[in-house]
Design an enzyme around this catalytic site. Sequence first.
Site, PDB file in Angstrom:
ATOM      1  N   ASN A  24       1.134  -1.215   0.164  1.00 39.27           N
ATOM      2  CA  ASN A  24      -0.104  -0.025  -0.091  1.00 39.27           C
ATOM      3  C   ASN A  24       0.840   1.281  -0.070  1.00 39.27           C
ATOM      4  OD1 ASN A  24       0.584   0.948   2.700  1.00 39.27           O
ATOM      5  ND2 ASN A  24      -1.065  -0.753   3.366  1.00 39.27           N
ATOM      6  N   THR A  79      -1.610  -0.113  -3.726  1.00 47.09           N
ATOM      7  CA  THR A  79      -2.805   0.466  -3.531  1.00 47.09           C
ATOM      8  C   THR A  79      -2.926   1.780  -2.738  1.00 47.09           C
ATOM      9  OG1 THR A  79      -3.066  -0.764  -1.181  1.00 47.09           O
ATOM     10  CG2 THR A  79      -3.727  -1.947  -3.138  1.00 47.09           C
ATOM     11  N   LEU A  80      -3.813   2.462  -2.883  1.00 48.72           N
ATOM     12  CA  LEU A  80      -3.854   3.641  -2.436  1.00 48.72           C
ATOM     13  C   LEU A  80      -5.385   4.136  -1.802  1.00 48.72           C
ATOM     14  CD1 LEU A  80      -3.013   5.680  -5.880  1.00 48.72           C
ATOM     15  CD2 LEU A  80      -1.341   4.965  -3.828  1.00 48.72           C
ATOM     16  N   GLY A  81      -5.927   3.081  -1.099  1.00 48.22           N
ATOM     17  CA  GLY A  81      -7.271   3.165  -0.175  1.00 48.22           C
ATOM     18  C   GLY A  81      -8.141   3.866  -1.170  1.00 48.22           C
ATOM     19  N   GLY A 129      -7.662   4.558  -4.944  1.00 45.86           N
ATOM     20  CA  GLY A 129      -7.393   3.496  -6.120  1.00 45.86           C
ATOM     21  C   GLY A 129      -6.199   2.934  -5.848  1.00 45.86           C
ATOM     22  N   ASP A 171     -14.936  -1.358   7.593  1.00 47.70           N
ATOM     23  CA  ASP A 171     -13.656  -2.245   8.225  1.00 47.70           C
ATOM     24  C   ASP A 171     -12.648  -2.697   6.895  1.00 47.70           C
ATOM     25  OD1 ASP A 171     -11.893  -3.750   9.600  1.00 47.70           O
ATOM     26  OD2 ASP A 171     -13.150  -5.109  10.311  1.00 47.70           O
ATOM     27  N   GLY A 193      -6.001  -5.384   1.971  1.00 46.85           N
ATOM     28  CA  GLY A 193      -5.024  -5.810   0.968  1.00 46.85           C
ATOM     29  C   GLY A 193      -4.897  -7.122   0.524  1.00 46.85           C
ATOM     30  N   ASP A 194      -5.192  -7.984   1.575  1.00 44.00           N
ATOM     31  CA  ASP A 194      -5.196  -9.575   1.214  1.00 44.00           C
ATOM     32  C   ASP A 194      -6.210  -9.702   0.047  1.00 44.00           C
ATOM     33  OD1 ASP A 194      -3.391  -9.954   3.029  1.00 44.00           O
ATOM     34  OD2 ASP A 194      -4.579 -10.466   4.365  1.00 44.00           O
TER      35      ASP A 194
END
Length: 162
Positions: free
Chosen positions: A58, A88-90, A93, A114, A119-120
């Site tokens: 991330n 990943t950028l939350g 995107g 939540d 990420g998984d």
Amino acid sequence: GYLVSSPEAHLAAISAKKHAQNNGVKVATTLSDPNMVRFFKPQIEQLLEGGVDLLFCNDDEALEFTEQSDIHQAMDVLKQSAKQVAITLGKKGAIFFDGDKLHTIEAHPVKAVDTNGAGDMFAGAFLYGLTQGYSFADCGKLASFAAGHLVTQSNRLDSDKD
């Protein structure tokens, strides 16, 4: 990535990586968590030595690991350790390097309840797409959608239930 926190598991991960590479099997790994990067960076660097095929992380992990302040600069550094990179950028995107070009994937707008496990889920969906022959961009879209769906639900056990 979490395997680097145990000396025995760290050595096993390095051995597994070498075995895979010696047998033509692609290797993917993740930086796992910003605290893993903070406390086990030398072990992660050792695991990435010689490169991997695909690296997931991330934005916080990427910036921490590369010691950069800009995600694009971090991507440039990560490309030195992996043929392909997914960051990943939350809610912003994700960005991907497919080995040739950079892709940007927008997040699916959702109300996050939540983020545990996002990420998984992202990595799992991305890898699924790769195994099904999806393009790198489509793998990113699938992964973003799956992770976006996951964060709309509570992933914690309710301790009040019997």
